[in-house]
Every structure is written in structure tokens, then in C-alpha cells.
Design a protein around this motif. Structure first.
Motif, mmCIF file in Angstrom:
data_model
loop_
_atom_site.group_PDB
_atom_site.id
_atom_site.type_symbol
_atom_site.label_atom_id
_atom_site.label_comp_id
_atom_site.label_asym_id
_atom_site.label_seq_id
_atom_site.Cartn_x
_atom_site.Cartn_y
_atom_site.Cartn_z
ATOM 1 N N SER A 1 39.629 38.445 32.094
ATOM 2 C CA SER A 1 40.160 39.635 32.774
ATOM 3 C C SER A 1 39.463 39.880 34.108
ATOM 4 C CB SER A 1 40.006 40.866 31.880
ATOM 5 O OG SER A 1 38.639 41.279 31.816
ATOM 6 N N HIS A 2 38.572 38.958 34.483
ATOM 7 C CA HIS A 2 37.809 39.018 35.729
ATOM 8 C C HIS A 2 36.716 40.078 35.721
ATOM 9 C CE1 HIS A 2 39.956 36.051 38.305
ATOM 10 N NE2 HIS A 2 40.849 36.196 37.333
ATOM 11 N N SER B 1 40.136 49.012 48.348
ATOM 12 C CA SER B 1 41.211 48.624 47.432
ATOM 13 C C SER B 1 41.676 47.195 47.651
ATOM 14 C CB SER B 1 42.395 49.584 47.578
ATOM 15 O OG SER B 1 42.923 49.521 48.905
ATOM 16 N N ASP C 1 38.115 41.791 46.285
ATOM 17 C CA ASP C 1 38.359 40.982 45.095
ATOM 18 C C ASP C 1 38.307 41.853 43.844
ATOM 19 O OD1 ASP C 1 38.549 38.770 46.669
ATOM 20 O OD2 ASP C 1 36.513 38.062 46.295
ATOM 21 N N GLU C 2 39.117 41.460 42.863
ATOM 22 C CA GLU C 2 39.232 42.247 41.634
ATOM 23 C C GLU C 2 37.888 42.506 40.971
ATOM 24 O OE1 GLU C 2 41.629 42.065 37.354
ATOM 25 O OE2 GLU C 2 41.834 40.441 38.821
ATOM 26 N N GLU C 3 37.002 41.522 40.990
ATOM 27 C CA GLU C 3 35.722 41.680 40.312
ATOM 28 C C GLU C 3 34.888 42.800 40.912
ATOM 29 O OE1 GLU C 3 33.492 38.157 39.477
ATOM 30 O OE2 GLU C 3 35.296 36.959 39.171
ATOM 31 N N SER D 1 35.861 45.592 41.786
ATOM 32 C CA SER D 1 36.314 46.900 41.301
ATOM 33 C C SER D 1 35.469 47.395 40.134
ATOM 34 C CB SER D 1 37.789 46.829 40.880
ATOM 35 O OG SER D 1 37.955 46.008 39.728
#
Length: 282
Positions: free
Chosen positions: A59-60, A191, A194-196, A198
Motif C-alpha cells: 500500500s506504499h 498534495s 510521492d504517496e509515501e 503522505s
């Protein structure tokens, strides 16, 4: 799950270093060393903890938070969602601090997070002492733990304070240096990261509308807490050198910018005009 199955699952989730990460997860959750794992790639490792960890990583969710620790310089740090993950780019700041700090000096580390800058610096400079400052008590507790684990707890003090409100410095006296990796991401770009990222603390990333809020305060307000020969070492964004140099000049500092190991502008070295800038050992 076998090593190859885990590596494939991570690869399908577009985890870049999937094979290395698969090995790290198995070694951590199944008490297997790397040498043993070379001979056990096809073994089915039965571990609910490992399965949960793999699911999180797919899910990163950051590997560092899953493991609960990460290496930085020559030290190992406990990390949680209360701390920014230590990164190799920041090691350049520590390298320069070790080089530039005078003998028996004392410095302050602003926005300390995991404590990695202060701890790795004094771990490699046995003659130095420091004070680490952060806004959040949970973060400071982790930094304290990291200081003890890395054997520098007797030379590192801690203070909970808002770096944007520097009046707390009055009680600390003057320092030979101010070190900091402050938040420096432009707010509207948060926003788009990179997703990580967040999962990392937003307060450690958000540098205001233009990413420069902390630099304006640190450079303009903290200089009076330096000895005349003192300096600042500030981590900066790869595209912020010009802006930081302008802010520094407006506040009576000379600024030299050093690149990180990837060739990007990364550390601003601020000194008073009369201070000679030494060249670091590269």
C-alpha cells in the motif's frame, strides 16, 4: 510466503527496490540473517507479522515505519509517524557540521525530529554538545530515545518549543552553530508529493506558501544567538539556493551552498562576512 513471492508482490506494486526490501522484511520479521536468506529463497516463511508488513508495504506505507528503524550516517534511529524519515541527502549537512564545528563547541538543532542531525554530529565529534528543539513532545521522546541508544544522551539536551517563535532561545545562551532541516515544501505542492510522503508528519514538510517561512525566521531572528564566529547550516530544497542566498544577504550573512551526493543544491552555509569559509573535506 517465499522471498521470490514477496519480491514479486512488491514489484507489482511498483516498489523500486523490491528485492532488497523483501530481504529486509524477512530478516526483520523472521529473525533470519542475510547470509542465511541467500540459501532460503524458496522457503515458505510462515509469519502473520511478515504477511501484515508486506500488505502494508504494497500500500506504499513507508518501509522505515514498518521496520521501526532506519540507518543514517553511522547510527541507527527509531522512526515512527511522529518523525520525518532520515534521508541520505541530510548526511551532507552532518558531514559539514563535523568539519566546521570548532573544538569543544555547542550547537542547537532546530526542528530536530528523530534527532539524527544532532546525534550523528556529536557521535562523530566527542568534544561537542548540543540542544535539540522540536515542537512536538512525542517527537522529542523519540529523539531522546535515539540519543540514549546511540550513546550521546549525556551531551544532548532537549527543548520543546516553536521554532517560529524564537524567544525561547533567550534561556539557552549563545551557540557556535545553528543546524536545521526545517520544513521547506511549498504548501500547494504537498498534495503532489510521492504517496509515501503522505504518511510522514505534515508539520515536518510544510514550509508555507513559498516554502521559505522557516528560513526567514531562522536567518533573521536566530543570528543574535550565535557567537560572532558562529555559523548556520541549513538543509534546503534543490531549487531554493537563490532565495536562501537573498534572505541571508538581507540579514548580514554570506551564504555558500553545497550540493548533496546526488549533485543537487542541499545545504546552505551561512557565516558573517568577516568569517573565513573553510573548504570541507569531500
Amino acid at each position: 510466503m517465499t522471498y521470490n513471492e514477496i519480491a514479486m508482490a512488491l514489484a507489482e506494486a511498483e516498489i523500486e527496490n523490491n528485492r532488497a526490501e523483501a530481504a529486509m522484511l524477512i530478516c526483520h520479521f523472521c529473525s533470519v540473517n542475510k547470509a542465511e536468506l541467500l540459501l532460503r529463497h524458496d522457503e515458505d516463511f510462515v509469519s502473520p507479522e511478515l504477511e501484515a508488513a508486506v500488505a502494508k508495504r504494497i500500500s506504499h506505507y513507508p518501509l522505515q515505519y514498518i521496520l521501526g528503524y532506519w540507518d543514517f550516517c553511522h547510527e541507527t534511529y527509531r522512526v515512527t509517524e511522529d518523525t520525518l524519515i532520515p534521508r541520505q541527502d541530510t548526511e551532507k549537512l552532518v558531514e559539514l557540521a563535523i568539519r566546521f564545528l570548532p573544538e569543544n563547541s555547542r550547537f542547537v538543532d532546530l526542528c530536530t525530529g528523530s534527532g539524527c542531525i544532532a546525534i550523528s554530529t556529536i557521535a562523530n565529534r566527542k568534544d561537542c554538545r548540543a540542544v535539540a528543539v522540536d515542537l512536538f513532545p512525542n517527537t522529542l521522546e523519540i529523539a531522546r530515545e535515539n540519543a540514549e541508544t546511540n550513546g550521546v544522551g549525556d551531551r544532548l539536551g532537549f527543548m520543546q518549543a516553536d521554532v517560529l517563535e524564537p524567544s525561547f532561545m533567550e534561556s539557552l545562551g549563545k551557540f557556535d552553530a545553528i543546524l536545521s532541516n526545517p520544513p521547506y515544501i511549498e504548501r500547494e505542492k504537498l498534495s503532489l508529493l510521492d504517496e509515501e510522503l503522505s504518511f510522514e508528519p505534515n508539520a515536518a514538510l510544510d514550509g508555507g506558501d513559498d516554502g521559505l517561512d522557516f528560513y526567514r525566521v531562522i536567518i533573521s531572528e536566530y543570528g543574535k544567538y550565535l557567537f560572532p564566529s558562529g555559523f548556520m547550516l541549513l538543509e534546503i530544497g534543490h531549487d531554493q539556493a537563490k532565495a536562501i542566498t537573498t534572505i541571508a544577504a538581507a540579514n548580514g550573512f554570506r551564504c555558500e551552498v553545497f550540493k548533496d551526493y546526488g549533485g543537487n543544491d542541499r545545504v546552505a552555509y551561512l557565516t558573517r562576512p568577516e568569517t573565513k569559509i573553510e573548504q570541507p573535506i569531500i
